[in-house]
Structures are given as C-alpha cells and as structure tokens.
Design a protein around this motif. Structure first.
Motif, mmCIF file in Angstrom:
data_model
loop_
_atom_site.group_PDB
_atom_site.id
_atom_site.type_symbol
_atom_site.label_atom_id
_atom_site.label_comp_id
_atom_site.label_asym_id
_atom_site.label_seq_id
_atom_site.Cartn_x
_atom_site.Cartn_y
_atom_site.Cartn_z
ATOM 1 N N HIS A 550 0.827 -1.198 0.000
ATOM 2 C CA HIS A 550 0.000 0.000 0.000
ATOM 3 C C HIS A 550 0.867 1.256 0.000
ATOM 4 N N GLN A 554 1.197 4.114 -2.918
ATOM 5 C CA GLN A 554 0.982 5.527 -2.610
ATOM 6 C C GLN A 554 2.159 6.369 -3.093
ATOM 7 N N THR A 557 2.106 7.135 -6.811
ATOM 8 C CA THR A 557 1.144 8.099 -7.341
ATOM 9 C C THR A 557 1.759 9.468 -7.581
ATOM 10 N N ILE A 605 -0.981 2.477 -10.947
ATOM 11 C CA ILE A 605 -1.891 3.398 -10.268
ATOM 12 C C ILE A 605 -2.797 4.168 -11.231
ATOM 13 N N ASP A 610 -7.198 8.460 -16.836
ATOM 14 C CA ASP A 610 -7.832 7.134 -16.815
ATOM 15 C C ASP A 610 -7.241 6.309 -15.677
ATOM 16 N N ARG A 611 -7.902 6.329 -14.541
ATOM 17 C CA ARG A 611 -7.422 5.582 -13.381
ATOM 18 C C ARG A 611 -7.530 4.076 -13.573
ATOM 19 N N GLN A 612 -8.433 3.629 -14.429
ATOM 20 C CA GLN A 612 -8.660 2.196 -14.596
ATOM 21 C C GLN A 612 -7.521 1.499 -15.333
ATOM 22 N N ALA A 617 -5.620 0.461 -8.988
ATOM 23 C CA ALA A 617 -6.333 1.725 -8.810
ATOM 24 C C ALA A 617 -7.455 1.596 -7.781
ATOM 25 N N HIS A 618 -8.131 0.452 -7.748
ATOM 26 C CA HIS A 618 -9.243 0.277 -6.814
ATOM 27 C C HIS A 618 -8.775 0.279 -5.371
ATOM 28 N N LEU A 620 -6.273 2.111 -4.154
ATOM 29 C CA LEU A 620 -5.974 3.493 -3.780
ATOM 30 C C LEU A 620 -7.255 4.305 -3.597
ATOM 31 N N GLU A 621 -8.327 3.923 -4.288
ATOM 32 C CA GLU A 621 -9.583 4.638 -4.121
ATOM 33 C C GLU A 621 -10.209 4.361 -2.751
#
Length: 621
Positions: A550, A554, A557, A605, A610-612, A617-618, A620-621
């Motif tokens: 994690h 981070q 990003t 990330i 386009d985060r996908q 990405a999920h 970090l959301e």
C-alpha cells in the motif's frame, strides 16, 4: 581497482610462498567484480597503467583449485553446455597466482615531452611503463579506443585521424614524422585535446571523434582484433568501429546467466555426482547403477541408488530438448529454467522435511494471506534459504546485452572450454504471485494494451537495429503482465530500501512472466552484512507485506518529475519506458534484470485521465 600493499607471501610452513608463475602483480579486485565489472575482455586501470583481462584458455593452469574452487549448478551447466563453473581466484595475503592481464591500449603519451606513439617506441625497461628520455616520466595510456558491436577492440587510429585529407593521391606508408599529444587547457571538451605531427600537417583536435560515422568517413574499418585472447587471429568484420572512452561502460558489458539451486538439485548430492554424470547416463537399469555406485563411492552410504535414479529421471524430464528433437534455442532453454524455479517457489520446500545441506528452503507464511487479496496477490512464499549461481557466459561492447541478439556476444576463450567463471550468492527472499485470472481481465483493457504496445514496438525496433542477423531478432518480452510485475517489483524494492533499511543495491528482482507464470522474487543479492539475516523474509509476512504494498503504491502516485513523468509518451533508452524515471521507478542497474527498461508506473496506479489503467487503482480509491 587499487594496487596491493607491500607484503610477503607465506606458505603453510610459515616461510615465504612464491607464486606458481613468476609474473609481476599489478593490482587486485574482488571476486564478484571478475564476473560483473572486470571480467574477461574488460579494461582495468591500475594507477597510471591500463590492462585488458585475458581469456580463460590457459586459466586452468594458473587458477589453482585451492584459490579458485569448482562450483556446481547442474541445471545451469546443462543449459550453457559446460560441465562446471570456477570461482575466480582470491586476492589476499595468501594468494599466489591470479587472473592474467595484458597491457592495453598500446598507444601511450608522455606528459613531459608530449610524444604520442606505441609503448615500444618509448623503449621502457621490462615491467615498467615510463619514458626513458624524460627521466623515467610515467606514461599515460590512450584515453580513447575503438570497438565494434561484434566485440572487437583496437587502439584509436591517431595517425589516420591526424593525416586525413593531407596525403597525396596514391601515397602509401606513414609520413615518418613524430606525433605528439597536447592539452590546451582552455576547456574540458575534446577540442582541447590536440594531435600534431612533425611532418608539418595541420594539428587536429579530437572533437568529432565520437560521432557514429567519424571513423567510417576516414575509411577506417574494423580490423577484427581480439587483444584479450592470446594468439587470436584477426577476424573479418563488417561492422563500423566506434570511438569510446577507455573507462566507458560501453567498452565492456557482461552477459550473465543465473539459476537458483532448487530440488532435487539443492541437497548437495548432485555435487558429489558431478564427475560421474556421463557414466551414469549410460546406464538404464537399477542394478547397473547400483554396481557403479558401489565402486565409485565405496564406504559412502550417503549416495543412495533411489536418490540417484530420481536425479536422472528429473534431468530427463527437465531437458528442454527432447531426444531426437531439434534444439529449442537459448532463450527457450533459459525460460525452461525459470519455469522450473517458478513451480518450486509456488510449491515450497519446508526445512523440517530436509537436512542441513539443503540450499533451498521455501515456506508459506504462518498467518492468513487474505489481507493480501485486495492487491490481487494469489500466493506469497518466504524463501528462508536460497543459493544463486551467476555465470559469465560472454560479453558485449557498445550494445546492451538485454537489447541485443546473441550474435553480438564475444567469447571468453579462443577455443571452447568445459567451464565458465561464476560466483554464488547465498541469501533469502520473498516470492509473490499474482492472480492470473485478474491479470488477464485487466490486460484485456484497450488502454492497457495500447500503452504496452507502444513500449513493445519501440523495444522491437531497438532489437532490430542492433541485431547481427535481422532474421534472428529476438521478440520483445513486453506484455501487460510482464511490465506490471516488473514495475511492481521495482516499487517494492524501493519501499523496502526506505522502510526496512535495505540499500536498493543489496536487493534484486527475479521475474517469472509468460502465459503460465505471474510472479516475482525479491531477494538479497550480496553476501555481506546485507545478506541472509532474516530481514527480507520478515517483510514477507502478509500483514507487513500488505502495508508495504500500500505504501509503495501511494509513493508511485507522485513523482518529483510529474506531470511530465506520468504524462510522457516515451522515455528511457529508445522509448522503452513510459511513466518511469530515476525519481520514481528505476533502480540501481545491478538490481534490475532488464537494465531499467520496460517500466510504466501508470499500469500500477493509472493516469490522471484514466485511473482504470492501473491494476491497483481500486485499492488506492
């Protein structure tokens, strides 16, 4: 490389021990450097002198077994076509004969009289490198050499460089003048290095000597010389020579092949049978093998018939080239090695089931790994003990080994040998395997495929440009799965270097990526204080690994080079990277298997648009 201190060699009886061969000693390097930095064909600077490391044709005479022991790694030896490996000789107070070197480059200059000529022209006494006309002034080896992508190496053609366009049509031979080399001191550029001659031609600076076509414009062709091989004849070469700095990394880059010792080859039995494999392969029945072992290992009950038969069966099963079939190629043979390691890392090999001689201990963590499920981690294994053998197969010049075909590789010897120089590392690591189903679903995204295709196309173009034979260009390994795992391994190594106290150069990645593999191993790559102390294994506990993942995501990003880094459409050598730079995703090159290419942190990330695109990405959301 530093010159050795004054010392007296002493033998076992306390008396001074003379070397086996009465040759002058010029310096010393670490054993590991003889594989990674100063291997066969490389240039080594010692004080004011420069040498090239000789080939291994006659090394079996000078490398004594007590100083250069034999290393066995059965799987790697079969792939490379040798019987065993040798650790380069040590360089300590008790060492005798070491690695042979030869003086190179041969063109030198005197800083006092500024004369520039072949070292023999200065008439130095044997074993010295001085100008006899200038009160024994130490000579300076040429700063420049010429090399080609086929591995040939030669002195820089100063005479042709100086006398270009200043000779009458049809004239042959040299001018008979004396060349000199001077430094104007006006700047640090090549324009300040001036070559002149007493024959009266205009002086010429070294500016422009590093242009790709500089020597070709002078009709200077590669002479096919191999100064590291004694008595090697000049080869025909169609490659254009390039000017290089003597100390440049492009002059020599190793081609290293490695393998982990895994069951059933990791318990020490295969080492005992090393000299008997050819005989054992000739027997087909249990009775024949039993009779042979009784004669070969009289009084040794540790070599059982069942264990030997299991090894022979494993060898037959692991052989990537079936009997009577065609050779599958070097790349496939090495990929078969990786696939065997991947299966063993996934299955594990508990210490309680093995003895002390076991070199591979791999166990699942005790705690529940469900905490890693959001990150797509399917399995994690704690590799508490491992052994890796790294062999120097060949070397390249100018072109990187990872971005060239095997046609660029220069041989370590004039004639084939049944061994190669190698080193072994004992350490520990953490193996991480991702969920292949989730990876496949993510890789189907059009945006993901487009980003990876851009890198793959650039890498393929780079491979074609540097290939000796266009018909045998190896395909780029870039796939969504490979780039993701590669970048994730880099992010995790960077995280552990910050949080766990490990220097990034002490950790190394080992990727397992193809249609049937989706994992990576991060392990210690040194045998010093950063080696097997349990610190890396501790990072593999699920709760701690989840926190590290994690935190690593981070950090990914944001980069100090953003937004340029995350939005770039091409970066790295030949455009083989996307969102990756030294401020975010790159590692020391000793830690990376691909020389910091094929990296894209956007696949971890996502991008601002386009985060996908990001696999995580999920999270970090």
């Amino acid at each position: 490389m530093t010159p050795p201190r004054e010392r007296r060699r002493r033998g076992a009886d306390g008396l001074p021990a003379a070397p086996r061969f009465d040759l002058p000693r010029r310096g010393s390097v670490r054993r590991a450097q003889m594989i990674t930095t100063y291997g066969v064909g490389s240039l080594v600077a010692v004080d004011n002198e420069s040498f090239i490391v000789s080939g291994i044709d006659k090394a079996h005479h000078s490398w004594q077994l007590d100083e250069a022991p034999i290393i066995h790694e059965h799987r790697l030896a079969r792939v490379l076509g040798v019987r065993h490996f040798r650790l380069p000789p040590a360089s300590d107070d008790g060492s005798k004969d070491g690695v042979r070197v030869r003086r190179f480059p041969l063109w030198h200059s005197c800083p006092q009289c500024r004369s520039l000529q072949h070292v023999k022209g200065f008439n130095p006494p044997p074993g010295k490198n001085i100008c006899t006309k200038c009160d024994d002034e130490p000579l300076v080896p040429s700063r420049f050499v010429v090399a080609c992508e086929d591995g040939h190496l030669d002195d820089f053609p100063y005479w042709k460089w100086l006398h270009r366009g200043n000779r009458e049509e049809g004239a042959t031979g040299h001018c008979g003048g004396q060349m000199s080399l001077a430094f104007s001191g006006r700047s640090a550029s090549l324009r300040s290095i001036v070559v002149s001659c007493t024959c009266g031609v205009p002086a010429v600076s070294m500016e422009g000597a590093f242009r790709r076509s500089a020597l070709g414009d002078l009709k200077v062709r590669c002479e096919g010389k191999r100064p590291w091989l004694e008595g090697a004849p000049a080869e025909f070469c169609s490659k254009s020579p390039r000017t290089l700095q003597r100390g440049s990394s492009a002059v020599w880059q190793p081609v290293l092949k490695s393998a982990l010792s895994i069951p059933p080859w990791s318990d020490g039995l295969a080492d005992k049978l090393a000299e008997h494999w050819e005989d054992l392969r000739g027997y087909s029945s249990r009775m024949e093998i039993e009779i042979y072992l009784k004669g070969a290992f009289r009084g040794d009950d540790s070599v059982s018939v069942d264990a030997v038969m299991d090894l022979l069966a494993a060898e037959q099963e692991e052989d990537p080239t079936p009997e009577g079939g065609a050779d599958v190629g070097a790349a496939n043979r090495h990929q078969a090695l990786r696939r065997q390691e991947y299966e063993q890392l996934s299955a594990g090999n508990a210490l309680r089931d093995k003895g002390r001689e076991e070199q591979f201990v791999c166990e699942p963590p005790v705690s529940d790994i469900s905490v890693l499920s959001p990150y797509g981690v399917d399995r994690t294994m704690l590799v508490k003990r491992l052994r890796e053998v790294r062999a120097l197969k060949a070397f390249t010049r100018i072109a990187d080994p990872e971005t060239s075909s095997e046609g660029h590789e220069a041989a370590l010897s004039l004639s084939p040998t049944d061994w190669l120089p190698a080193m072994e590392v004992h350490g520990e690591g953490v193996f991480v395997r991702l969920d292949e189903h989730r990876l496949d679903n993510w890789a189907e995204s059009v945006a993901v495929a487009a980003r990876v295709e851009r890198m793959r196309a650039n890498h393929d173009r780079l491979l074609r440009e540097r290939a000796t034979d266009p018909a045998e260009v190896p395909p780029s390994p870039a796939t969504p799965r490979m780039v993701l795992l590669h970048t994730l391994a880099h992010a995790l190594i960077n995280e552990w270097s910050l949080e766990a106290g490990y220097p990034a150069g002490a950790l190394r990645e080992r990727l397992y990526t193809d249609d049937t593999m989706a994992g990576f191993l991060v392990y210690t790559a040194t045998s010093d204080s950063a080696g097997s102390l349990g610190g890396v294994v501790a990072q593999g506990e699920p709760t701690r690994l989840a926190k590290a993942l994690h935190s690593a995501l981070q950090r990914a990003t944001w980069c100090s080079a953003d937004p340029l880094c995350i939005e770039t459409r091409s970066s790295g050598a030949g455009g083989t990277n996307l969102a990756a730079c030294h401020a975010c995703a790159m590692l020391p090159e000793t830690s990376c298997e691909y020389n910091n290419i094929l990296l894209d942190r956007a696949l971890l990330i996502g991008t601002p648009d386009d985060r996908q695109v990001g696999f995580f990405a999920h999270v970090l959301e």
